[in-house]
Write an enzyme that holds these catalytic residues in place. Structure first.
Site, PDB file in Angstrom:
ATOM      1  N   GLU A   1       0.837  -1.188   0.000  1.00 23.02           N
ATOM      2  CA  GLU A   1       0.000   0.000   0.000  1.00 23.02           C
ATOM      3  C   GLU A   1       0.877   1.244   0.000  1.00 23.02           C
ATOM      4  OE1 GLU A   1      -4.086  -1.641   2.042  1.00 23.02           O
ATOM      5  OE2 GLU A   1      -2.537  -0.920   3.387  1.00 23.02           O
TER       6      GLU A   1
ATOM      7  N   CYS B   1       3.687   8.553   0.897  1.00 19.43           N
ATOM      8  CA  CYS B   1       4.246   7.634   1.877  1.00 19.43           C
ATOM      9  C   CYS B   1       4.413   6.296   1.156  1.00 19.43           C
ATOM     10  CB  CYS B   1       3.240   7.531   3.025  1.00 19.43           C
ATOM     11  SG  CYS B   1       3.694   6.378   4.310  1.00 19.43           S
TER      12      CYS B   1
ATOM     13  N   CYS C   1       6.723  -6.751   6.992  1.00 19.22           N
ATOM     14  CA  CYS C   1       7.919  -6.336   7.736  1.00 19.22           C
ATOM     15  C   CYS C   1       8.259  -7.406   8.756  1.00 19.22           C
ATOM     16  CB  CYS C   1       7.673  -5.010   8.451  1.00 19.22           C
ATOM     17  SG  CYS C   1       9.141  -4.378   9.309  1.00 19.22           S
TER      18      CYS C   1
ATOM     19  N   CYS D   1       7.314  -5.005  15.494  1.00 21.32           N
ATOM     20  CA  CYS D   1       6.809  -4.017  16.463  1.00 21.32           C
ATOM     21  C   CYS D   1       5.343  -4.366  16.767  1.00 21.32           C
ATOM     22  CB  CYS D   1       6.926  -2.599  15.917  1.00 21.32           C
ATOM     23  SG  CYS D   1       8.613  -2.215  15.403  1.00 21.32           S
TER      24      CYS D   1
ATOM     25  N   CYS E   1       2.123  -2.333  15.372  1.00 17.33           N
ATOM     26  CA  CYS E   1       2.111  -1.953  13.953  1.00 17.33           C
ATOM     27  C   CYS E   1       1.446  -3.045  13.115  1.00 17.33           C
ATOM     28  CB  CYS E   1       3.552  -1.748  13.487  1.00 17.33           C
ATOM     29  SG  CYS E   1       3.739  -1.548  11.716  1.00 17.33           S
TER      30      CYS E   1
ATOM     31  N   CYS F   1      -0.145   6.009   9.623  1.00 16.68           N
ATOM     32  CA  CYS F   1       1.095   5.331   9.992  1.00 16.68           C
ATOM     33  C   CYS F   1       0.823   4.058  10.784  1.00 16.68           C
ATOM     34  CB  CYS F   1       1.971   6.252  10.835  1.00 16.68           C
ATOM     35  SG  CYS F   1       3.191   7.113   9.860  1.00 16.68           S
TER      36      CYS F   1
END
Ligand code: SAH
Ligand code: SF4
Length: 354
Positions: free
Chosen positions: A89, A102, A109, A113, A116, A337
């Site tokens: 995205e 962005c 990933c 974290c 996230c 974010c």
């Protein structure tokens, strides 16, 4: 299939020469691809037959599978299939005075974290340099569709989409080279910010390879005990090492780094954390960006309430730290974010296009 944006100018010229095209054709196609951000259909100075062959053999590799808008059309989130394979995205954000994209550096990933959404899905693939750059080219094209309340011209690039840029360093650095190359996309390095979870050796290499490019470091905690839990790479690269790396980056680039901090209710929004953060930020001459945590499916904690945010800000300001509370663009379409996870989302759908 891959993307034509992975080819160098010389490689593109070789391909077109092999097809029997005159020499100037490669320059023409190259400039349409990079400077005008044109699709093959839009290249009216190229013959339809050649356009067809280009599309078949050297595809742009940027398929828009779905697109959502929020903030009266000023925020647009696209689900892109890059290079015929990798789903990511990207988010285009139009403000009154600037337009920022962005971009993603990886599909998913591996950093883990906890808060996230991208981290919750794990790593699927690294993106190639061309696939990363192609998102920025897409944004240059797409900016024309933003409302008149924005400049409708792409100005800035932030690596705050899916993935950890310094865990895909080779391709990210190559993408930065192509984006800032005056003969290719020609955007100034100062208009680009790489956000990292804190991969220490990568920070030093970024300063050498791309000293113009800005650095944002996702701290989220100012004690190792808390940061180990929120941001697992901290176990390998603890705060003291991270601070040293950012200090080194600052000396090498003579630029002001940013510290990112998602405020999580009763977790990292305490006076104690603010008081630990203040001296670090001061020593680094860093600007602190606070953002109330965006909700994600796999993390049951919420963002800090406004009163807590104000208090956190005042502790930092009293200590002489520069601090901004960032807005949460596109939150209701899961475009903010940490929310990017290829999820099916609510929101005004603005359609899918090839
Ligand atoms: N991997 C890089 C860049 C992508 S994440 C990094 O971590 O810096 C972009 C930013 O979003 C980072 O500052 C990250 O910590 C933050 N973020 C992640 N999840 C979030 C959430 N749920 N709410 C607010 N910010 C979040
Ligand atoms: Fe990866 Fe950044 Fe999300 Fe951490 S915050 S999991 S490093 S994308």
């Amino acid at each position: 299939m891959s993307t034509v944006y992975d080819l160098t100018r010389e490689q593109l010229a070789e391909r077109l020469a092999a097809w029997g095209e005159p020499r100037f054709r490669a320059a023409q196609v190259w400039s349409q691809l990079w400077k005008r951000a044109a699709t093959y259909e839009e290249m009216s100075d190229i013959s339809p037959a050649l356009r067809e062959r280009l599309a078949a053999e050297l595809p742009l590799g940027t398929e828009v599978l779905d697109e959502r808008a929020a903030d009266r059309g000023a925020t647009r989130k696209a689900l892109l299939r890059l290079g015929g394979a990798h789903l990511i995205e990207a988010v285009l954000m139009g403000y009154r005075d600037r337009v920022t994209v962005c971009v993603s550096s990886q599909a998913g990933c591996a950093m883990g974290c906890t808060f996230c959404a991208t981290g919750q899905m794990g790593l699927r693939n690294n993106l190639t340099a061309g696939e990363i750059a192609a998102q920025v080219v897409w944004a240059r094209r797409e900016a024309a569709l933003l409302p008149a309340t924005t400049p409708r011209r792409l100005g800035n690039v932030v690596f705050m989409g899916m993935g950890e840029p310094l865990a895909n360093e080779r391709h990210v650095f190559a993408a930065l080279a192509r984006l800032t190359d005056p003969r290719a996309f020609a955007i100034g390095g100062r208009r680009i910010t790489v956000s990292t979870v804190g991969i220490v050796p990568g920070i030093a290499r970024l300063a050498v390879a791309h000293p113009q490019v800005g650095l944002a470091v996702s701290f989220h905690a100012a004690s190792d005990e808390l940061r180990d839990r929120l941001v697992p790479p901290n176990i390998r690269y603890p705060l003291a090492d991270l601070e040293e790396a950012v200090a080194g980056w600052r000396v090498a680039t003579r630029r002001r780094p940013s510290i990112e901090w998602a405020l999580i209710d009763h977790v990292n929004d305490t006076d104690e954390q603010a008081e630990l953060l203040a001296p670090i930020a001061r020593r680094l001459g860093a600007h602190v960006n606070l953002i109330p945590l965006n909700p994600t499916p796999g993390y049951a904690v919420t963002g800090s309430p406004p009163a807590r945010i104000r208090r956190f800000v005042s502790v930092l300001e009293r200590a002489g730290v520069n601090v901004t509370v960032r807005d949460t663009r596109g939150r209701n379409i899961d475009a903010a974010c940490g929310q990017l996870a290829l999820s099916a989302v609510e929101g005004e759908r603005v359609g899918s296009r090839p």
